[in-house]
Write an enzyme that holds these catalytic residues in place. Structure first.
Site, PDB file in Angstrom:
ATOM      1  N   SER A  10      -6.990  -0.388   7.189  1.00  0.00           N
ATOM      2  CA  SER A  10      -8.437  -0.089   7.281  1.00  0.00           C
ATOM      3  C   SER A  10      -9.260  -1.349   7.032  1.00  0.00           C
ATOM      4  O   SER A  10      -9.929  -1.470   6.003  1.00  0.00           O
ATOM      5  CB  SER A  10      -8.831   1.038   6.325  1.00  0.00           C
ATOM      6  OG  SER A  10      -8.319   0.879   5.023  1.00  0.00           O
ATOM      7  N   LYS A  27       0.813  -1.222   0.000  1.00  0.00           N
ATOM      8  CA  LYS A  27       0.000   0.000   0.000  1.00  0.00           C
ATOM      9  C   LYS A  27       0.844   1.268   0.000  1.00  0.00           C
ATOM     10  O   LYS A  27       0.655   2.152  -0.841  1.00  0.00           O
ATOM     11  CB  LYS A  27      -0.928   0.024   1.217  1.00  0.00           C
ATOM     12  CG  LYS A  27      -1.927  -1.096   1.289  1.00  0.00           C
ATOM     13  CD  LYS A  27      -2.804  -0.986   2.524  1.00  0.00           C
ATOM     14  CE  LYS A  27      -2.027  -0.986   3.816  1.00  0.00           C
ATOM     15  NZ  LYS A  27      -1.251  -2.229   4.040  1.00  0.00           N
TER      16      LYS A  27
END
Length: 201
Positions: A108, A40
């Protein structure tokens, strides 16, 4: 009597459209989600660098960095994870309101928390990017040794090992991080942003 009753929303003299006109771009929130070590942060920074090369103003909000400052008082319980993402969603909204392209790199793990970020962002300006990598792929790439520590019980509530991850059902962009290089993933995101009309170059 709650303190909220004494608060009033103040309207700014400079609008979002004014700021975007000044910058020559549209504000947007590119939300990278995926397991730890899926890529990410690397992908977010590669995308930001490419956009910077096209003279677009960007800022990367990275999970590790935020937890050393703004969210240093939060742990990794489900409640703390929820609060971590709630704060980031609101910070990201401020960036998009300022006309900046903000790229967030956070695990998340819960859909409802990512949905909050989407709701806060203006329609069409929230881009969910699922950096989709399997647990074995992430373990092989894990230079920090976090998965090994999690499996040894040294890190409780570790996403993908002892805590759940709810993958996006309909992300704007899905990056197959098991097979694609960072450059290929970056180009896939850039192509989407151009097709959506959020960036011009």
């Amino acid at each position: 009597m709650s303190t909220e009753q004494h608060l009033h929303w103040h309207t700014e003299s400079v609008s979002n459209l004014d700021r975007e006109a000044l910058l020559g771009q549209k504000g947007a929130m590119i939300w990278f989600t995926g397991l730890s070590a899926s890529g990410k942060s690397t992908l977010a920074n590669a995308t930001a660098l490419a956009l910077h090369g096209y003279r677009k103003l960007t800022f990367v909000l990275d999970g590790d960095n935020i937890r050393q400052g703004l969210n240093q008082n939060l742990g990794f319980s489900p409640r703390d994870r929820e609060e971590n993402i709630r704060r980031i969603a609101h910070v990201g909204k401020l960036f998009t309101d300022a006309g900046i392209i903000v790229l967030t790199a956070f695990i998340s793990p819960y859909r409802k928390d990512r949905d909050l970020a989407r709701i806060l962002t203006a329609p069409g300006r929230f881009i969910e990017v699922h950096v989709d990598a399997s647990v074995p792929t992430c373990e092989n790439r894990d230079q920090k040794g976090l998965y090994q520590k999690a499996r040894a019980g040294e890190i409780p509530e570790f996403t993908g090992v002892s805590a759940p991850y709810e993958p996006p059902e309909n992300p704007e962009v899905r990056i197959d991080a098991n097979t694609l290089t960072i450059d290929q993933g970056r180009d896939q995101i850039l192509a989407f942003l151009k097709d959506r009309g959020l960036v011009f170059y």
